[in-house]
Design an enzyme around this catalytic site. Structure first.
Site, PDB file in Angstrom:
ATOM      1  N   ASP A   1       0.813  -1.214   0.000  1.00 46.58           N
ATOM      2  CA  ASP A   1       0.000   0.000   0.000  1.00 46.58           C
ATOM      3  C   ASP A   1       0.847   1.264   0.000  1.00 46.58           C
ATOM      4  O   ASP A   1       0.644   2.166  -0.823  1.00 46.58           O
ATOM      5  CB  ASP A   1      -0.945   0.006   1.195  1.00 46.58           C
ATOM      6  CG  ASP A   1      -2.048  -1.027   1.077  1.00 46.58           C
ATOM      7  OD1 ASP A   1      -1.747  -2.182   0.731  1.00 46.58           O
ATOM      8  OD2 ASP A   1      -3.212  -0.679   1.330  1.00 46.58           O
TER       9      ASP A   1
ATOM     10  N   ARG B   1       0.739   3.161  17.500  1.00 43.76           N
ATOM     11  CA  ARG B   1       0.333   4.299  16.678  1.00 43.76           C
ATOM     12  C   ARG B   1       0.650   5.663  17.303  1.00 43.76           C
ATOM     13  O   ARG B   1       1.097   6.577  16.586  1.00 43.76           O
ATOM     14  CB  ARG B   1      -1.152   4.212  16.331  1.00 43.76           C
ATOM     15  CG  ARG B   1      -1.533   3.028  15.438  1.00 43.76           C
ATOM     16  CD  ARG B   1      -0.554   2.807  14.331  1.00 43.76           C
ATOM     17  NE  ARG B   1      -0.984   1.807  13.359  1.00 43.76           N
ATOM     18  CZ  ARG B   1      -0.157   1.048  12.677  1.00 43.76           C
ATOM     19  NH1 ARG B   1       1.147   1.168  12.865  1.00 43.76           N
ATOM     20  NH2 ARG B   1      -0.601   0.170  11.807  1.00 43.76           N
TER      21      ARG B   1
ATOM     22  N   ASP C   1      -6.938   2.181  11.863  1.00 45.19           N
ATOM     23  CA  ASP C   1      -5.689   2.931  11.912  1.00 45.19           C
ATOM     24  C   ASP C   1      -5.799   4.332  11.336  1.00 45.19           C
ATOM     25  O   ASP C   1      -5.079   5.242  11.755  1.00 45.19           O
ATOM     26  CB  ASP C   1      -4.580   2.155  11.204  1.00 45.19           C
ATOM     27  CG  ASP C   1      -3.973   1.080  12.101  1.00 45.19           C
ATOM     28  OD1 ASP C   1      -4.070   1.220  13.328  1.00 45.19           O
ATOM     29  OD2 ASP C   1      -3.412   0.109  11.573  1.00 45.19           O
TER      30      ASP C   1
ATOM     31  N   SER D   1      -2.436  -8.751   4.584  1.00 47.77           N
ATOM     32  CA  SER D   1      -1.681  -7.580   5.043  1.00 47.77           C
ATOM     33  C   SER D   1      -1.156  -7.833   6.451  1.00 47.77           C
ATOM     34  O   SER D   1      -1.827  -8.464   7.272  1.00 47.77           O
ATOM     35  CB  SER D   1      -2.599  -6.352   5.035  1.00 47.77           C
ATOM     36  OG  SER D   1      -1.939  -5.240   5.585  1.00 47.77           O
TER      37      SER D   1
END
Length: 413
Positions: A18, A98, A127, A183
């Site tokens: 991505d 994150r 996310d 993923s």
């Protein structure tokens, strides 16, 4: 490639499918694109990822190591202290990383004069929320480019096959293939797997998918025994009784727990969870060291923590803290309040926990306490063989008082 006339954007870059396509696409759209790679403990060749970003066209590439104080001490250990969890099973490995990734990204963007930041998160996932709420909390005037929410992007790239075709056309090497399109997201705490064949919740993950842990069926037939020492709910020492190895430094300690858990098949889960945006998703996770620590920490709390305080903490800190992390609310006033409350609950949680690791299981074999928390458990007081200062007659009045309202309540037959 188009001329760079739309301004500067800093892309959170992983080197995966991505973000590699997004990097090329942003340049194609006319942005000067800088790439930011966060080392949060994932097992990657960062120099190779940097070289890849430059080959795709990034004007600058930043590799930032943030797995030490920022991640282990500020994120992982408080989560262990709080027994943080989401929907009673997910240990929040992606969520924990994150905030520190976003914080460093904003720091670099400000320093480099970037008007924009960007990421590769999908328009259906959690996310995008986690990153962008962090961006806006840390720099309220930052502008975000989220390609997977732009029709010009997602109409062009309808799925992962289109991404793979674009990567092939532009000679961008990616690890994903059409045969194995799932993923992954990895950091020192865990790795996640989603998408592709995993989107069918009834499909068993292929054995070769799992990266960190050995299959529990293939784990050693001899148990591995360790002792973890906690001070105020934070792990400070690990002793391996099989080979005598000792670790005390925070990052080395956590990395070592990952090592012993991985070879014993500890830390795999396969779940369907409720995303913050309202859809269900299937995810597979490996959280080796974190699984051991949570088991040990919860056990030690049983010995050292007042029961009423523990129940209040479970309801008012553990659950909302896990939800705040999952939903990307780390830089919120309520999360700051919860984080500061964790320390109070842990002031007496000190001692040792003995564990046996065996074929995917973490089994507690004993525990001992030090400091004020050691006063809560009295062997004589708890004994079935002696009174130990406890008068059984006192229980008569205790029971009668608690029975008053029950005597007046007639259960429906």
């Amino acid at each position: 490639m188009a001329a760079n006339n739309k301004g500067k954007v800093l892309l959170a870059y992983s080197g995966g499918l991505d973000t590699s396509v997004i990097l090329a696409w942003l340049i194609e759209q006319g942005y000067e694109t800088l790439a930011y790679i966060a080392d949060v403990g994932q097992e990657e060749d960062f120099e190779a990822i940097k070289a890849k970003a430059l080959s795709v066209g990034a004007s600058k590439v930043f590799v930032e190591v943030i797995k030490h104080t920022e991640f282990v001490k500020e994120q992982i250990f408080p989560a262990i202290q709080a027994n943080a969890i989401y929907e009673s099973i997910y240990l929040l490995g992606t969520s924990l990383a994150r905030p520190v990734i976003a914080r460093k990204q904003i720091e670099i963007a400000e320093r480099e004069g970037c008007q924009y930041v960007s990421h590769g998160c999908t328009g259906k996932g959690n996310d995008q929320v986690r990153f962008e709420l962090a961006y806006y909390a840390l720099k309220s005037d930052i502008e975000v480019i989220a390609p997977w929410r732009l029709p010009v992007f997602f109409e062009r790239f309808a799925g992962r096959s289109a991404l793979l075709d674009y990567a092939a056309e532009h000679k961008i090497h990616v690890a994903q293939t059409k045969a194995k399109p799932w993923s992954t997201d990895e950091n020192l705490f865990h790795i996640s797997y989603e998408a592709g064949i995993l989107e069918d919740p009834n499909v068993t993950p292929p054995k070769e998918m799992w990266k960190l842990t050995v299959d529990p069926e293939d784990a050693p037939n001899t148990p591995e025994r360790i002792t973890i020492t906690f001070e105020h709910g934070i792990p400070v020492k690990v002793v391996n009784h099989n080979d005598g190895q000792v670790e005390t430094e925070a990052v080395k300690l956590f990395t070592y727990l990952n090592t012993v858990a991985r070879r014993n098949g500890v830390g795999r889960i396969d779940i369907v969870e409720s995303r913050f945006i309202g859809v269900k998703s299937r995810g597979c996770y490996e959280t080796p060291g974190g699984t051991i620590l949570r088991t040990a920490h919860m056990d030690l709390e049983g010995l050292t923590m007042d029961g009423q305080l523990r129940a209040l903490r479970d309801q008012n800190i553990t659950v909302p803290y896990g939800k705040a992390l999952y939903n990307g609310q780390y830089f919120s006033p309520e999360c700051e309040y919860l984080t500061q409350s964790i320390e109070f609950t842990q002031r007496n949680v000190s001692g040792d926990v003995k564990l046996k690791l065996y074929k995917g299981n973490t089994i507690v074999e004993g525990r001992s306490a030090v400091g004020p928390g050691a006063k809560l458990y009295d062997m004589q007081e708890s004994s079935m063989d002696e009174q130990g200062g406890y008068n059984p007659v006192d229980a008569d009045g205790f029971i009668k008082v608690h029975s008053i309202r029950l005597r007046k309540w007639t259960p429906q037959q």
